[in-house]
Write a protein that holds these residues in place. Structure first.
Motif, short mmCIF file in Angstrom:
data_model
loop_
_atom_site.label_atom_id
_atom_site.label_comp_id
_atom_site.label_asym_id
_atom_site.label_seq_id
_atom_site.Cartn_x
_atom_site.Cartn_y
_atom_site.Cartn_z
N LEU A 1 103.62 -17.13 21.57
CA LEU A 1 103.46 -17.87 20.32
C LEU A 1 104.82 -18.20 19.71
CD1 LEU A 1 100.44 -15.98 18.72
CD2 LEU A 1 100.48 -18.38 19.42
N ALA A 2 105.75 -17.25 19.77
CA ALA A 2 107.09 -17.51 19.25
C ALA A 2 107.78 -18.61 20.04
CB ALA A 2 107.92 -16.22 19.27
N LEU A 3 107.62 -18.61 21.35
CA LEU A 3 108.22 -19.65 22.18
C LEU A 3 107.61 -21.01 21.88
CD1 LEU A 3 108.39 -17.71 25.57
CD2 LEU A 3 110.35 -18.54 24.26
N GLN A 4 106.30 -21.03 21.65
CA GLN A 4 105.64 -22.29 21.30
C GLN A 4 106.14 -22.82 19.96
OE1 GLN A 4 101.48 -21.24 21.53
NE2 GLN A 4 101.31 -21.97 23.63
N GLU A 5 106.30 -21.91 19.00
CA GLU A 5 106.78 -22.33 17.68
C GLU A 5 108.22 -22.85 17.76
OE1 GLU A 5 106.22 -18.94 15.25
OE2 GLU A 5 104.03 -19.11 15.22
N THR A 6 109.04 -22.20 18.60
CA THR A 6 110.42 -22.65 18.77
C THR A 6 110.46 -24.04 19.39
OG1 THR A 6 111.21 -20.38 19.04
CG2 THR A 6 112.63 -22.13 19.88
N GLN B 1 106.11 -23.71 28.86
CA GLN B 1 106.52 -25.09 29.09
C GLN B 1 105.69 -25.80 30.16
OE1 GLN B 1 110.72 -24.63 29.93
NE2 GLN B 1 111.26 -24.61 27.76
N GLY B 2 104.66 -25.11 30.68
CA GLY B 2 103.78 -25.72 31.67
C GLY B 2 104.43 -25.94 33.02
N GLN B 3 105.38 -25.07 33.38
CA GLN B 3 106.13 -25.26 34.62
C GLN B 3 105.62 -24.40 35.77
OE1 GLN B 3 110.17 -24.43 33.46
NE2 GLN B 3 110.43 -26.38 32.39
N LEU B 4 104.59 -23.60 35.55
CA LEU B 4 104.08 -22.73 36.60
C LEU B 4 102.94 -23.40 37.35
CD1 LEU B 4 103.95 -19.27 34.77
CD2 LEU B 4 105.79 -20.21 36.19
N GLY B 5 102.77 -23.02 38.61
CA GLY B 5 101.62 -23.47 39.37
C GLY B 5 100.35 -22.82 38.87
N ALA B 6 99.22 -23.24 39.43
CA ALA B 6 97.92 -22.77 38.95
C ALA B 6 97.78 -21.26 39.05
CB ALA B 6 96.81 -23.46 39.73
N SER C 1 99.59 -31.63 17.62
CA SER C 1 98.74 -30.49 17.96
C SER C 1 98.71 -30.26 19.46
CB SER C 1 97.32 -30.70 17.43
OG SER C 1 96.68 -31.74 18.12
N THR C 2 98.89 -31.32 20.26
CA THR C 2 98.92 -31.16 21.71
C THR C 2 100.07 -30.27 22.13
OG1 THR C 2 97.95 -33.33 22.03
CG2 THR C 2 99.12 -32.39 23.91
N ILE C 3 101.20 -30.35 21.42
CA ILE C 3 102.37 -29.55 21.76
C ILE C 3 102.24 -28.12 21.23
CG2 ILE C 3 104.86 -29.31 21.36
CD1 ILE C 3 104.92 -32.38 21.19
N THR C 4 101.71 -27.97 20.03
CA THR C 4 101.74 -26.66 19.39
C THR C 4 100.49 -25.83 19.63
OG1 THR C 4 100.84 -27.60 17.36
CG2 THR C 4 103.22 -27.49 17.55
N ASP C 5 99.42 -26.45 20.10
CA ASP C 5 98.18 -25.71 20.30
C ASP C 5 97.86 -25.71 21.79
OD1 ASP C 5 95.81 -24.40 20.01
OD2 ASP C 5 94.68 -26.17 19.41
N ASN C 6 97.82 -24.53 22.40
CA ASN C 6 97.62 -24.43 23.83
C ASN C 6 96.34 -23.67 24.11
OD1 ASN C 6 98.51 -24.94 26.45
ND2 ASN C 6 100.62 -24.44 25.88
N ASP C 7 95.21 -24.34 24.01
CA ASP C 7 93.92 -23.67 24.13
C ASP C 7 93.76 -22.93 25.44
OD1 ASP C 7 93.11 -24.45 21.68
OD2 ASP C 7 91.94 -26.18 22.33
N TYR C 8 94.23 -23.54 26.55
CA TYR C 8 94.04 -22.91 27.84
C TYR C 8 94.81 -21.60 27.94
CZ TYR C 8 94.63 -21.85 32.74
OH TYR C 8 94.68 -21.19 33.95
N GLU C 9 96.02 -21.59 27.40
CA GLU C 9 96.89 -20.45 27.61
C GLU C 9 96.53 -19.25 26.75
OE1 GLU C 9 100.37 -22.54 26.77
OE2 GLU C 9 100.56 -23.40 28.76
N LEU C 10 96.25 -19.50 25.45
CA LEU C 10 96.06 -18.37 24.55
C LEU C 10 94.62 -18.24 24.05
CD1 LEU C 10 99.30 -18.50 22.41
CD2 LEU C 10 98.75 -17.01 24.31
N HIS C 11 93.89 -19.33 23.99
CA HIS C 11 92.53 -19.29 23.47
C HIS C 11 91.62 -20.10 24.37
CE1 HIS C 11 94.34 -17.59 19.90
NE2 HIS C 11 95.16 -18.61 19.86
N PRO C 12 91.31 -19.57 25.58
CA PRO C 12 90.48 -20.33 26.50
C PRO C 12 89.14 -20.67 25.87
CG PRO C 12 91.43 -18.39 27.57
CD PRO C 12 91.71 -18.26 26.10
#
Length: 214
Positions: free
Chosen positions: A42-47, A16-21, A68-79
């Motif tokens: 990935l399951a949390l993102q899909e939910t 959910q993007g709630q953590l610090g750097a 796609s901004t919500i469902t695709d998280n390049d930084y987190e899973l695919h830098p």
């Protein structure tokens, strides 16, 4: 085999993007090692995407890019791919996780068999470091005045509780004491919001320099 993972609550906050750097980088680096936690994220993102899809009419979106901004998280899973960042310390070369590719590092401070470089994240009291322990090195028995997160990046170490390998995500606080040691040498990412505090024997005289390590 990785046995120590972020809690479900921490993975949810990450998604959910709630953590610090610092914590975002640590979780991202763990995901590079851990297929199990990647599937959970990935399951949390899909939910989350399904929840939004149920609550918002499709014609309210201006285009597919917003979805796609919500469902695709390049930084987190695919830098984004870039040249691997390597560090050299005491004649050892290590390739850092993708999550650390674009951060700044201080010069290495060497204390006996320990070496540390600050990760420049400018998070106030929260300090993030690369910590290298040379073969045969150890840290005397200690606790922390706040929290301590250690993510193993290379090599292994052990303490009174377990033996840790690359990807292990170890969260401790002032209720825990341990004395890590390594036979082979190791490189770790550490995050702490206060200094370590030595609790045994003559090592207690080193407490004034605890902040130099963390």
């Amino acid at each position: 085999m990785i046995k120590h993972h972020p809690t479900p609550a921490l993975l949810l906050a990450f998604t959910q993007g709630q953590l610090g750097a610092s914590l975002s980088i640590a979780v991202s680096a763990h995901l590079e090692h851990c297929e199990c936690c990647r599937h959970q994220v990935l399951a949390l993102q899909e939910t989350s995407a399904q929840y939004l899809d149920d609550d918002i009419e499709v014609d309210e979106w201006e285009d597919d890019e917003m979805i796609s901004t919500i469902t695709d998280n390049d930084y987190e899973l695919h830098p984004k791919q870039s040249s691997p960042l390597r560090v050299n310390i005491r004649e050892h070369e290590y390739t850092l996780p993708k999550a650390l590719q674009s951060v700044g590092l201080s010069n290495w401070l060497k204390l006996g068999k320990l070496s540390r470089a600050r990760v420049d994240l400018n998070e106030g009291e929260v300090h993030t470091n690369l910590l290298h322990i040379e073969k045969g090195g150890a840290i005397p028995r200690h606790t922390h005045k706040g929290f301590e997160l250690t993510l193993i990046l290379a090599g292994e170490f052990k303490d009174e509780v377990d033996t840790y390998v690359p990807g292990d995500f170890i969260w401790l606080n002032d209720a825990n004491t341990h004395s890590p040691s390594t036979e082979t040498g190791c490189l770790c990412l550490t995050i702490a919001n206060n200094s370590m505090h030595f609790v045994q024997g003559i090592s207690q005289v080193l407490n004034p320099v605890g902040k130099l390590i963390y």
